[in-house]
Design an enzyme around this catalytic site. Structure first.
Site, PDB file in Angstrom:
ATOM      1  N   ASN A 152       0.808  -1.231   0.000  1.00 45.16           N
ATOM      2  CA  ASN A 152       0.000   0.000   0.000  1.00 45.16           C
ATOM      3  C   ASN A 152       0.840   1.280   0.000  1.00 45.16           C
ATOM      4  OD1 ASN A 152       0.814  -0.550   2.612  1.00 45.16           O
ATOM      5  ND2 ASN A 152      -1.029   0.322   3.527  1.00 45.16           N
ATOM      6  N   GLU A 178       5.362  -8.277  -4.035  1.00 43.87           N
ATOM      7  CA  GLU A 178       5.404  -8.632  -5.471  1.00 43.87           C
ATOM      8  C   GLU A 178       4.486  -7.735  -6.300  1.00 43.87           C
ATOM      9  OE1 GLU A 178       3.051 -12.387  -4.389  1.00 43.87           O
ATOM     10  OE2 GLU A 178       2.679 -12.196  -6.528  1.00 43.87           O
ATOM     11  N   SER A 228       0.298  -8.092   6.925  1.00 42.75           N
ATOM     12  CA  SER A 228      -0.894  -8.481   7.675  1.00 42.75           C
ATOM     13  C   SER A 228      -0.529  -9.279   8.932  1.00 42.75           C
ATOM     14  CB  SER A 228      -1.797  -9.329   6.780  1.00 42.75           C
ATOM     15  OG  SER A 228      -1.091 -10.497   6.411  1.00 42.75           O
ATOM     16  N   GLU A 249       5.136  -4.333  11.823  1.00 45.81           N
ATOM     17  CA  GLU A 249       4.096  -3.319  11.580  1.00 45.81           C
ATOM     18  C   GLU A 249       2.940  -4.027  10.899  1.00 45.81           C
ATOM     19  OE1 GLU A 249       3.952  -0.312  12.510  1.00 45.81           O
ATOM     20  OE2 GLU A 249       5.992   0.357  12.892  1.00 45.81           O
ATOM     21  N   CYS A 283      -3.221   0.871   6.777  1.00 49.07           N
ATOM     22  CA  CYS A 283      -3.246  -0.006   7.964  1.00 49.07           C
ATOM     23  C   CYS A 283      -3.919   0.637   9.172  1.00 49.07           C
ATOM     24  CB  CYS A 283      -1.821  -0.409   8.321  1.00 49.07           C
ATOM     25  SG  CYS A 283      -0.727   1.016   8.496  1.00 49.07           S
ATOM     26  N   GLU A 461       8.362   2.789  14.452  1.00 42.17           N
ATOM     27  CA  GLU A 461       9.111   3.363  13.339  1.00 42.17           C
ATOM     28  C   GLU A 461       8.975   4.878  13.373  1.00 42.17           C
ATOM     29  OE1 GLU A 461       7.520   1.291   9.788  1.00 42.17           O
ATOM     30  OE2 GLU A 461       9.282  -0.004   9.924  1.00 42.17           O
TER      31      GLU A 461
END
Ligand code: NDP
Length: 487
Positions: A152, A178, A228, A249, A283, A461
């Site tokens: 994303n 990918e 996920s 994350e 997310c 992060e």
């Protein structure tokens, strides 16, 4: 990048996989083939790890201020190429061009500047132990870090992971999703141009198998993963085999609480940002919108009016608000949740339909969906949908809504709208979430920690403490007196 097959990036140069295998990259906007991507196999991963190990030994001895300078140079190059990189990101993700220069490229530049600025600030402690003896501690890099990214925010994820890793004196091997392989390669080019020594940032492309090799490989000292919860659990298990440091994350199903005294226009704007930005593929989205029962009707009226004005269309067009979902498969999954919501008794008050965009037949577009009359037990209120689907629930009092907001295995984020500051801070203290926003939503400025609690993740992060997650402490005891012996 006028090339038909995108190579891997290992040891400071473009290389094709030793097997010669490739996989096809499709454009979400119209489903057309974008290009072939070189598919890394175990030999390529071995090569990347070995060049990274060699390069990292030297890099660890470079003063932090010099490491930082290279990141700052990378930030300048990225700024010069901002529009071009944003277009690549839009092409690769289907997100509108009205977003990617800001939310993707600027966010990556911010990370480079932030970690470039603090790279010199890796420091330890000093302990006076009396009688002239002392102990001190040194922060040392971990070695070779692997980064595995979701689709994303591909550039942001690659930069949020690599900038602190490099600032702290590590090397990185990055595997993008990918589905979005392009800008990790652009980032590698930028680092090289900025003067990063060869071998310190490597890109291996491929599916989950490539990530799995990295996750269990003894040559990887730290794994930082965005994806996920189910994949994250598998990755953690693999990383446990060599007791790696990990940052995770993961996903979320975050609550956004609108109290009765909220500024309603701002609350509506935030709820839309929190559900429809990037087609809802975010997310930290606030997908469970709890609205106080007394303002529910007014909230829904304003929300629907504004949502129905959103422009769905060509992601490359400046006026577009809602671009293409990442893939046909993902789009079908999101629509199946819309069906499920209806079946379980929620009221679909707008959107939730596939939309045909002229000349973009192979893309998957849908109208942003709003469900009213939702209940906590419904699957649309419990599971991460990762698409533009908002569930509106109502509540009567503060204690009740806190309990319901926390009633989830996730803990990534939460938001609330109220003019009562005492209530805002009281409620924030009780919300089980890594990031909380008061009277706004989904802002992630550089320097402010980002990451999840509960099953949404481990570590943080985007902040100074991230350097701690990319280094470890060595304690040094120094005796200046005689050795006391019991013998
Ligand atoms: P996935 O978990 O499906 O994949 C994430 C990455 O892991 C991809 O690169 C994937 O490769 C790779 N992977 C898959 N299987 C394995 C394995 N066994 N070992 C190692 N790596 C593996 O997530 P998505 O890409 O679908 O991204 C969406 C998810 O990411 C959502 O749940 C979202 O909430 C979360 N996310 C969390 C963020 C946060 O900061 N907390 C930010 C952004 C997204 P490939 O795709 O190539 O198969």
């Amino acid at each position: 990048m006028a090339i038909s097959t995108l190579p891997l990036f290992i040891g400071g140069k473009a290389v094709f996989s030793s097997s010669g295998e490739t996989f096809t990259n499709y454009r979400p906007m119209d489903g057309a083939v974008d290009r072939e991507i070189s598919l890394a196999g175990p030999d390529d991963v071995e090569l990347a790890i070995s060049v990274a190990q060699n390069a990292q030994e030297e890099w660890a001895t470079v003063p932090g201020i010099e490491r930082g300078r290279i990141l700052l140079a990378a930030a300048r190059i990225m700024r010069d190429r901002r529009q071009e990189i944003a277009e690549i990101e839009t092409l690769d993700t289907g997100k509108p061009i009205s977003e990617t220069p800001y939310a993707d490229v600027d966010s990556a530049i911010d990370a480079l500047e932030f970690f470039g600025g603090i790279a010199m600030d890796m420091k330890g402690d000093f302990h006076d132990l009396g009688n002239g003896s002392m102990a001190y501690s040194i922060r040392e890099p971990l070695g070779v870090c692997a980064g595995i990214g979701a689709w994303n925010y591909p550039l942001q994820i690659a930069t949020w992971k690599s900038a602190p890793a490099l600032a702290a004196g590590n090397a990185m091997i990055f595997k993008p999703s990918e589905l979005t392989p392009l800008n990790a390669y652009t980032l590698a080019e930028i680092y090289r141009e900025a003067g990063l020594p060869d071998g310190l940032f490597n890109v291996v492309q491929g599916m989950g198998q490539v990530g799995a090799i990295l996750a269990s490989h003894p040559g990887i000292d730290k794994l930082t993963f965005t994806g996920s919860v189910p994949t994250g659990k598998r990755v953690l298990e693999a990383a446990a085999s060599t007791v790696k440091h990990t940052t995770m994350e993961l996903g979320g199903k975050s609550p956004l609480i609108i109290f009765e005294d909220a500024d309603l226009d701002n609350a509506v704007a935030a709820a839309m940002n929190a559900n429809f930005y990037s087609q809802g593929e975010v997310c930290s989205n606030g997908t469970r919108v709890f609205v106080h029962a007394s303002i529910r009707d007014m909230f829904l009226e304003k929300l629907v009016e504004r949502t129905e004005k959103m422009v769905i269309g060509d992601p490359m067009a400046e006026e577009t608000h809602v671009g293409a979902l990442i893939s046909e498969d993902h789009g079908e999954k999101v629509l199946s949740y819309v069906e499920l919501g209806v079946q379980q008794g929620a009221t679909l008050i707008t959107g939730g339909e596939r939309v045909e965009v002229p000349d973009m037949e192979g893309g998957f577009y849908m109208s942003p969906a709003v469900f009213a009359g939702c209940e906590d037990h419904m699957r649309i209120c419990q599971e991460e949908i990762f698409g533009p689907v908002m569930s509106v629930l109502t509540f009567q009092d503060e204690k009740e809504v806190i309990k319901r907001a926390n009633n989830t295995e996730f803990g990534l984020a939460a938001g609330l709208f109220t003019k009562d500051l005492a209530r805002a801070h009281r409620v924030v203290r009780k919300l089980q979430a890594g990031s909380c926003w008061v009277n706004n939503y989904n802002l992630t400025p550089a320097g402010v920690p980002f990451g999840g609690s509960k099953q949404s993740g481990i570590g943080r992060e985007n902040c100074a403490r991230t350097l701690d997650h990319f280094s470890e402490i060595k304690s040094v005891y120094v005796e200046l007196g005689d050795v006391e012996s019991s013998y």
